[in-house]
Write a protein that holds these residues in place. Structure first.
Motif, PDB file in Angstrom:
ATOM      1  N   ILE A 119      -8.156 104.882 -57.683  1.00 15.16           N
ATOM      2  CA  ILE A 119      -9.418 105.778 -56.871  1.00 15.16           C
ATOM      3  C   ILE A 119     -10.294 104.739 -56.454  1.00 15.16           C
ATOM      4  N   GLN A 142     -22.979 117.502 -57.894  1.00 15.96           N
ATOM      5  CA  GLN A 142     -22.895 118.492 -56.616  1.00 15.96           C
ATOM      6  C   GLN A 142     -22.861 119.873 -56.802  1.00 15.96           C
ATOM      7  N   PRO A 166     -16.667 108.986 -46.358  1.00  8.25           N
ATOM      8  CA  PRO A 166     -16.093 110.220 -46.027  1.00  8.25           C
ATOM      9  C   PRO A 166     -15.464 111.095 -47.404  1.00  8.25           C
ATOM     10  N   SER A 167     -15.323 112.420 -47.221  1.00  8.66           N
ATOM     11  CA  SER A 167     -15.177 113.231 -48.231  1.00  8.66           C
ATOM     12  C   SER A 167     -13.709 112.575 -49.032  1.00  8.66           C
ATOM     13  N   GLY A 168     -13.912 112.729 -50.556  1.00  8.97           N
ATOM     14  CA  GLY A 168     -12.733 112.439 -51.254  1.00  8.97           C
ATOM     15  C   GLY A 168     -12.620 110.925 -51.526  1.00  8.97           C
ATOM     16  N   ILE A 169     -13.776 110.163 -51.096  1.00 11.74           N
ATOM     17  CA  ILE A 169     -13.446 108.633 -51.134  1.00 11.74           C
ATOM     18  C   ILE A 169     -13.674 108.040 -52.502  1.00 11.74           C
ATOM     19  N   GLY A 170     -14.398 108.923 -53.313  1.00 11.16           N
ATOM     20  CA  GLY A 170     -14.651 108.537 -54.600  1.00 11.16           C
ATOM     21  C   GLY A 170     -16.236 108.457 -54.906  1.00 11.16           C
ATOM     22  N   LYS A 171     -17.147 108.959 -54.329  1.00 10.62           N
ATOM     23  CA  LYS A 171     -18.497 108.766 -54.418  1.00 10.62           C
ATOM     24  C   LYS A 171     -18.758 109.668 -55.786  1.00 10.62           C
ATOM     25  N   THR A 172     -18.324 110.676 -55.952  1.00  9.88           N
ATOM     26  CA  THR A 172     -19.037 111.403 -57.050  1.00  9.88           C
ATOM     27  C   THR A 172     -18.301 110.760 -58.379  1.00  9.88           C
ATOM     28  N   LYS A 173     -17.120 110.172 -58.396  1.00 10.74           N
ATOM     29  CA  LYS A 173     -16.337 109.557 -59.442  1.00 10.74           C
ATOM     30  C   LYS A 173     -17.281 108.185 -59.877  1.00 10.74           C
TER      31      LYS A 173
HETATM   32  N1  LIG Z   1      -8.063 114.025 -62.357  1.00  8.23           N
HETATM   33  C1  LIG Z   1      -7.796 113.297 -61.081  1.00  8.23           C
HETATM   34  N2  LIG Z   1      -6.614 112.812 -61.078  1.00  8.23           N
HETATM   35  C2  LIG Z   1      -6.268 112.121 -59.936  1.00  8.23           C
HETATM   36  N3  LIG Z   1      -7.091 112.172 -58.813  1.00  8.23           N
HETATM   37  C3  LIG Z   1      -8.458 112.662 -59.000  1.00  8.23           C
HETATM   38  C4  LIG Z   1      -8.770 113.193 -60.118  1.00  8.23           C
HETATM   39  N4  LIG Z   1      -9.917 113.752 -59.937  1.00  8.23           N
HETATM   40  C5  LIG Z   1     -10.305 113.331 -58.777  1.00  8.23           C
HETATM   41  N5  LIG Z   1      -9.287 112.697 -57.940  1.00  8.23           N
HETATM   42  C6  LIG Z   1      -9.354 112.158 -56.670  1.00  8.23           C
HETATM   43  O1  LIG Z   1     -10.295 111.069 -56.647  1.00  8.23           O
HETATM   44  C7  LIG Z   1     -11.045 110.927 -55.390  1.00  8.23           C
HETATM   45  C8  LIG Z   1     -12.426 110.808 -55.353  1.00  8.23           C
HETATM   46  O2  LIG Z   1     -13.250 112.047 -55.629  1.00  8.23           O
HETATM   47  P1  LIG Z   1     -14.678 112.259 -55.539  1.00  8.23           P
HETATM   48  O3  LIG Z   1     -14.883 113.750 -56.291  1.00  8.23           O
HETATM   49  O4  LIG Z   1     -15.138 110.903 -56.127  1.00  8.23           O
HETATM   50  O5  LIG Z   1     -14.820 112.206 -53.917  1.00  8.23           O
HETATM   51  P2  LIG Z   1     -16.239 112.401 -53.135  1.00  8.23           P
HETATM   52  O6  LIG Z   1     -16.291 110.840 -52.389  1.00  8.23           O
HETATM   53  O7  LIG Z   1     -17.410 112.721 -53.983  1.00  8.23           O
HETATM   54  O8  LIG Z   1     -16.011 113.217 -52.102  1.00  8.23           O
HETATM   55  P3  LIG Z   1     -16.899 114.489 -51.574  1.00  8.23           P
HETATM   56  O9  LIG Z   1     -17.944 114.056 -50.545  1.00  8.23           O
HETATM   57  O10 LIG Z   1     -15.984 115.522 -50.880  1.00  8.23           O
HETATM   58  O11 LIG Z   1     -17.569 115.087 -52.731  1.00  8.23           O
HETATM   59  C9  LIG Z   1     -10.300 112.215 -54.400  1.00  8.23           C
HETATM   60  O12 LIG Z   1      -9.381 111.754 -53.495  1.00  8.23           O
HETATM   61  C10 LIG Z   1      -9.842 113.061 -55.523  1.00  8.23           C
HETATM   62  O13 LIG Z   1      -8.546 113.546 -54.963  1.00  8.23           O
END
Ligand SMILES: Nc1ncnc2c1ncn2[C@@H]1O[C@H](COP(=O)(O)OP(=O)(O)OP(=O)(O)O)[C@@H](O)[C@H]1O
Ligand SMILES: [Mg+2]
Lengths: 243, 273
Positions: free
Chosen positions: B25, B94, B52-59
């Motif tokens: 990630i 979020q 972009p969405s799903g890029i990993g910001k929340t992580k």
């Molecule tokens: N438990 C997990 N196992 C594998 N991949 C995961 C897991 N949890 C999240 N992901 C992946 O980690 C990536 C980052 O997720 P994250 O929630 O950080 O995105 P984001 O940038 O916050 O998106 P958004 O703007 O939509 O909130 C996503 O592609 C998601 O599919």
């Protein structure tokens, strides 16, 4: 809603009284049975006796189950919760023998059987509620500088207390079902289950129906009461639902 | 152009990697926040964190907040390089969770006990926030009785009561009407400027609203090959120093042509993130 129920009840009663199917006793016969049961067979006392047994067992089982369920948040205790939920598939019939050996009286035996029967279901429901708490709720509590004990207290215990009452309600139904069976295993103390079994053996059909009706109504009443308790103690619990 | 200079590093994301399952990630994420100062006034820091969405910001937020352990790497706070741990920073998540079994007031009370031991002081602080967020009429409501925006404001208030200097906000503008976006923006600026070391990091998809109040921007993305397929985990691919560009700390920011140019630049970059 109330009108709908009233109409449905009326139609049902008319069908019942005018039905030519003579095997089922008519309402009048049942009322008469009820009268004689109260007068000569101590129905009220036996009902109280059984209800007390049921509520007492429910209370003990709730305390035991909550302790076990909450303990499963500690990894060491997790397997225990899992194991207990598997005991649901163990029938009470064989178990009663074992429990007879370790208990001292009929009453104790019945309580033990009931507590066992309720606990296995209670723990199952409670553990599944605890495990379905999403991660972000824990994160939320942790960002507010709570230590792990406070997190457990706030999120798992307080945060799910309203659902405990719902589990109690469901397990009351299970307990109420088990009641007549358990009373049949140890008859010395009487109870409404024994009354039912005796009259059943003598083929007094209208008596049997009368007793069943009493059991049904008492069950519904207690179920309703527990539901009201939930609304009273946890006013927030129904807010997210449609009605 | 506003006078400014950078002082100590107050937050450092040091080579953070995160692998979930067999999915990479985050890969070598590096970023830092330095104390931006302006002679004669107190200036906190506001970082806009885009991607972009799903890029990993929340992580990354979860890692920065000490809630999630990275596979490798570290996050440090303050001049003493204190490693991230739960509670070291406020986080408005979020979906803004609240304690559903407590009223609005109860939710704020429990958040405030750690920082405000004195009950009177606590009350004063809570009620000033309730007024600020127009939540006074709802103080005895349960979260289930609030609208999305109201819940969010309670969640923000809750974190403000608990945090010292740092606040991570995941999508603070989503679900708000334009008046509320302005209100929340003003409030973010005000909170940031309450203390020289205050630092607020905002994840948002609303580029304009974020850039308008930020002094720095982080853009998260992945390396891509010629066909546009990602070849790595996410990292902070671009940073924008708005102070350097003379586009920070300005009220009239939206009217400046350079601001619009920068927004367009970011929009173009987004396609390759
Ligand atoms: N438990 C997990 N196992 C594998 N991949 C995961 C897991 N949890 C999240 N992901 C992946 O980690 C990536 C980052 O997720 P994250 O929630 O950080 O995105 P984001 O940038 O916050 O998106 P958004 O703007 O939509 O909130 C996503 O592609 C998601 O599919
Ligand atoms: Mg996110």
């Amino acid at each position: 809603m109330a009108i709908m129920i009233a109409i449905q009840m009326a139609v049902f009663l008319v069908l019942w009284t005018t039905s030519s199917f003579r095997l089922i006793p008519t309402p009048m016969e049942i009322l008469k049975s009820l009268q004689s049961l109260i007068a000569s067979q101590n129905l009220i006392y036996e009902l109280w006796n059984s209800t007390w047994l049921c509520l007492k067992s429910l209370l003990i089982a709730t305390i035991i189950s909550l302790i076990i369920s909450y303990a499963t948040v500690i990894p060491f205790f997790k397997p225990i919760g899992y194991l207990i939920s598997k005991f649901r598939f163990w029938t009470l019939v064989g178990l009663s023998f074992v429990f007879t050996l370790i208990t001292h009286s009929g009453h104790e035996l019945k309580v033990t059987l009931m507590v066992f029967g309720i606990t296995v279901f209670f723990v199952t429901s409670m553990v599944s509620i605890i495990q379905s708490i999403p991660k972000y709720e824990f994160y939320h509590a942790r960002t507010l500088r709570m230590n792990e004990w406070q997190v457990v207290w706030e999120v798992i215990i307080l945060g799910r207390l309203d659902q405990v009452l719902e589990v109690i309600r469901q397990n009351f139904a299970i307990a109420w079902m088990m009641l007549t069976m358990v009373e049949g295993i140890s008859r010395a103390e009487g109870g409404i289950g024994v009354l039912l079994l005796n009259n059943n053996k003598l083929l007094r059909l209208s008596d049997v129906f009368a007793i069943q009706l009493v059991i049904l109504l008492m069950g519904i009443f207690l179920d309703y009461t527990i539901g009201k308790l939930r609304e009273f103690f946890f006013p927030y619990s129904k807010l997210t639902l449609e009605k | 152009m506003a006078q400014y200079s950078y002082k100590d590093t107050i937050l450092k994301v040091d080579n953070v990697n995160l692998t979930l399952g067999d999915k990479v990630i985050l890969e070598n994420v590096n970023a830092e926040v330095r104390d931006a100062t302006r002679p004669g006034s107190v200036k906190g820091q506001i970082v806009g964190f885009l991607g972009p969405s799903g890029i990993g910001k929340t992580k990354l937020f979860e890692i920065m907040a000490g809630l999630l352990k990275p596979t490798s790497g570290n996050v440090y706070y303050g001049p003493d390089k204190e490693p991230a741990h739960p509670g070291c920073t406020g986080v408005v998540q979020q979906n803004y969770p609240l304690f559903m079994h407590r009223t609005v007031l109860g939710n704020l009370e429990i958040a405030a006990v750690k920082n405000y031991k004195n009950a009177d002081e606590r009350k004063t602080r809570i009620f000033s926030l309730l007024d600020r967020f127009k939540l006074r009429p709802y103080q005895d409501s349960y979260p289930a009785q609030l609208s999305g925006g109201q819940k969010q404001r309670v969640a923000i208030a809750q974190q403000l009561l608990c945090t010292d200097n740092f606040l991570l906000m995941d999508e603070p503008f989503s679900g708000l009407d334009i008046n509320m976006v302005e209100e929340v923006s003003e409030m973010i600026v005000e909170i940031a400027n309450m203390n020289e070391h205050n630092t607020i990091i905002i994840v948002s998809h609303d580029i304009v609203s974020t850039a308008a109040i930020a002094d720095n921007l982080w853009l998260m993305g992945r390396e891509k090959d010629k066909d546009g397929n990602p070849t790595s985990g996410s990292k902070i691919k671009y940073t924008f120093d708005l102070l350097e560009r003379g586009l920070a700390w300005r009220e009239d920011i939206r009217k400046i042509p350079e601001f619009t140019e920068m927004i367009n630049e970011i929009r173009d970059l987004f396609h390759n993130l």
